[in-house]
Design an enzyme around this catalytic site. Sequence first.
Site, PDB file in Angstrom:
ATOM      1  N   SER A  18       0.842  -1.201   0.000  1.00  0.00           N
ATOM      2  CA  SER A  18       0.000   0.000   0.000  1.00  0.00           C
ATOM      3  C   SER A  18       0.873   1.246   0.000  1.00  0.00           C
ATOM      4  O   SER A  18       1.964   1.247   0.583  1.00  0.00           O
ATOM      5  CB  SER A  18      -0.845  -0.009   1.267  1.00  0.00           C
ATOM      6  OG  SER A  18      -1.458   1.241   1.468  1.00  0.00           O
TER       7      SER A  18
ATOM      8  N   TYR B 107      -2.636  -1.198  10.598  1.00  0.00           N
ATOM      9  CA  TYR B 107      -2.831  -1.735   9.243  1.00  0.00           C
ATOM     10  C   TYR B 107      -1.604  -1.442   8.390  1.00  0.00           C
ATOM     11  O   TYR B 107      -1.019  -2.333   7.767  1.00  0.00           O
ATOM     12  CB  TYR B 107      -4.089  -1.128   8.602  1.00  0.00           C
ATOM     13  CG  TYR B 107      -4.053  -1.201   7.096  1.00  0.00           C
ATOM     14  CD1 TYR B 107      -4.231  -2.411   6.443  1.00  0.00           C
ATOM     15  CD2 TYR B 107      -3.772  -0.062   6.322  1.00  0.00           C
ATOM     16  CE1 TYR B 107      -4.145  -2.497   5.064  1.00  0.00           C
ATOM     17  CE2 TYR B 107      -3.685  -0.141   4.950  1.00  0.00           C
ATOM     18  CZ  TYR B 107      -3.864  -1.358   4.322  1.00  0.00           C
ATOM     19  OH  TYR B 107      -3.759  -1.437   2.968  1.00  0.00           O
TER      20      TYR B 107
ATOM     21  N   LYS C 179       1.738  -3.833   6.697  1.00  0.00           N
ATOM     22  CA  LYS C 179       2.266  -3.845   5.325  1.00  0.00           C
ATOM     23  C   LYS C 179       3.771  -3.574   5.317  1.00  0.00           C
ATOM     24  O   LYS C 179       4.525  -4.213   4.575  1.00  0.00           O
ATOM     25  CB  LYS C 179       1.540  -2.806   4.459  1.00  0.00           C
ATOM     26  CG  LYS C 179       0.059  -3.071   4.249  1.00  0.00           C
ATOM     27  CD  LYS C 179      -0.195  -4.345   3.453  1.00  0.00           C
ATOM     28  CE  LYS C 179      -1.669  -4.584   3.194  1.00  0.00           C
ATOM     29  NZ  LYS C 179      -1.952  -5.898   2.599  1.00  0.00           N
TER      30      LYS C 179
HETATM   31  N1  UFG Z   1     -12.628  11.556   2.627  1.00  0.00           N
HETATM   32  C1  UFG Z   1     -13.642  12.452   2.918  1.00  0.00           C
HETATM   33  N2  UFG Z   1     -14.833  11.937   3.324  1.00  0.00           N
HETATM   34  C2  UFG Z   1     -15.074  10.594   3.467  1.00  0.00           C
HETATM   35  C3  UFG Z   1     -14.029   9.695   3.158  1.00  0.00           C
HETATM   36  C4  UFG Z   1     -12.812  10.213   2.751  1.00  0.00           C
HETATM   37  O1  UFG Z   1     -13.485  13.664   2.818  1.00  0.00           O
HETATM   38  O2  UFG Z   1     -16.190  10.206   3.858  1.00  0.00           O
HETATM   39  C5  UFG Z   1     -11.341  12.094   2.155  1.00  0.00           C
HETATM   40  C6  UFG Z   1     -10.178  11.741   3.061  1.00  0.00           C
HETATM   41  O3  UFG Z   1     -10.072  12.677   4.098  1.00  0.00           O
HETATM   42  C7  UFG Z   1      -9.016  11.768   2.085  1.00  0.00           C
HETATM   43  C8  UFG Z   1      -9.638  11.311   0.762  1.00  0.00           C
HETATM   44  O4  UFG Z   1     -11.039  11.506   0.916  1.00  0.00           O
HETATM   45  O5  UFG Z   1      -8.587  13.088   1.936  1.00  0.00           O
HETATM   46  C9  UFG Z   1      -9.369   9.858   0.445  1.00  0.00           C
HETATM   47  O6  UFG Z   1      -9.753   9.075   1.574  1.00  0.00           O
HETATM   48  P1  UFG Z   1      -9.867   7.489   1.508  1.00  0.00           P
HETATM   49  O7  UFG Z   1     -10.284   7.021   2.877  1.00  0.00           O
HETATM   50  O8  UFG Z   1     -10.700   7.081   0.356  1.00  0.00           O
HETATM   51  O9  UFG Z   1      -8.384   7.025   1.178  1.00  0.00           O
HETATM   52  P2  UFG Z   1      -7.036   7.236   2.003  1.00  0.00           P
HETATM   53  O10 UFG Z   1      -6.089   7.914   1.091  1.00  0.00           O
HETATM   54  O11 UFG Z   1      -7.242   7.830   3.332  1.00  0.00           O
HETATM   55  O12 UFG Z   1      -6.662   5.727   2.328  1.00  0.00           O
HETATM   56  C10 UFG Z   1      -6.401   4.806   1.311  1.00  0.00           C
HETATM   57  C11 UFG Z   1      -6.759   3.396   1.746  1.00  0.00           C
HETATM   58  C12 UFG Z   1      -5.902   2.936   2.862  1.00  0.00           C
HETATM   59  C13 UFG Z   1      -4.467   3.120   2.536  1.00  0.00           C
HETATM   60  C14 UFG Z   1      -4.192   4.511   2.075  1.00  0.00           C
HETATM   61  C15 UFG Z   1      -2.802   4.599   1.563  1.00  0.00           C
HETATM   62  O13 UFG Z   1      -8.101   3.352   2.180  1.00  0.00           O
HETATM   63  O14 UFG Z   1      -6.123   1.557   3.047  1.00  0.00           O
HETATM   64  O15 UFG Z   1      -5.069   4.872   1.007  1.00  0.00           O
HETATM   65  O16 UFG Z   1      -2.486   5.805   1.065  1.00  0.00           O
HETATM   66  F1  UFG Z   1      -3.705   2.865   3.627  1.00  0.00           F
END
Ligand code: UFG
Length: 341
Positions: A124, A150, A154
């Site tokens: 990841s 998590y 990894k």
């Molecule tokens: N976000 C919102 N509202 C929501 C959900 C997400 O504003 O309801 C925002 C988050 O704050 C972030 C962006 O959307 O700025 C992306 O969020 P995600 O949760 O979709 O993805 P992340 O980048 O936080 O996390 C993902 C995977 C993880 C992994 C990570 C690695 O879900 O498993 O990428 O970079 F670890």
Amino acid sequence: MHVLVSGGAGYIGSHTVLALIRAGHSVVVVDDFSNSKAAVVGRLEALAGQQIPVQAFDLTDRDKTDRLFDTEHVDAVIHFAGFKAVGESVAKPLTYYTNNLDTTFSLLRAMERHGTPKLVFSSSATVYGPRSVLPYREDGEEPIEAVNPYGRSKVMLEHVLTDVAAAAPALKVALLRYFNPVGAHPSGMIGEDPGGIPNNLVPYIAQVAVGRREKLSVFGGDYDTPDGTCLRDYIHVEDLAEGHVAALEYLTTATEPARAFNLGTGHGTSVLEMVHAFERAAGRPIPYEIVDRRPGDLPVSYADVSRAAAELGWRATRSVDDMCVDAWRWQSQNPEGYPDA
Ligand code: UFG
């Protein structure tokens, strides 16, 4: 190649099963269905036009894992199976470490005993911690690290696999660092089906669009980014699936025991840009509200994709609009996700 796909009933695994079959490989799926539904198998068989052998068991069971290798000649393993919810990993670290490490140890033991020479591992982008320099490079100066259990599972497994491959001349390993996988197969028959309230952005937006949730909470509007919301490197799950096929083929001639590859597009897209792309795809507004930042979120994350292009001969080709069109087709055809049983 005959490929054992662990976690092959899950979101990325199911798309990769189809990409493998399209490329002429055969598969055996192992999945315990703890975070996937049995209905995915029939959908995969309909799309592939063939039966897909599935073994339903938990890979932490070493005896069952070994017996599978006794009965099938496995040329390569693609190992997706693992727990992946960041928040849950903070609440249940021991569960996460036990599951994610023990499934991998079972597979490695069986592979060692049977001389299986190739492993593609689901890592990841979360292994790029807050000190890594953008765009993230596989050979950046900062050591890999993560900020939750998590992510640390990894990081640990990347180290384990690197050590094991270094000691086993016949074993080659590809460590695939996924950025933000979204979208679905263009048929709309398979896609992402999170249980409960989605943690991730696009599944949440899709559930708002289909009327299952009232509005999106945008976590933070005051970041130092063009529109104040976080940037992520979203990648179409079909591109990601094809990246696995490329990695498998690369392993045939790989010289390094273990090598990491970023699978992303190399571009950052903001939360609000994603909301607007989804509005265009669905032809309806997505109500949202800007709320507090989510703890642990990095402002910006995107990949340097040059290593995958040079060594795997692979690049993502699908746009953010393609991702949203396909995610919407899946969600609108399956408003409640896969049916139960
Ligand atoms: N976000 C919102 N509202 C929501 C959900 C997400 O504003 O309801 C925002 C988050 O704050 C972030 C962006 O959307 O700025 C992306 O969020 P995600 O949760 O979709 O993805 P992340 O980048 O936080 O996390 C993902 C995977 C993880 C992994 C990570 C690695 O879900 O498993 O990428 O970079 F670890």
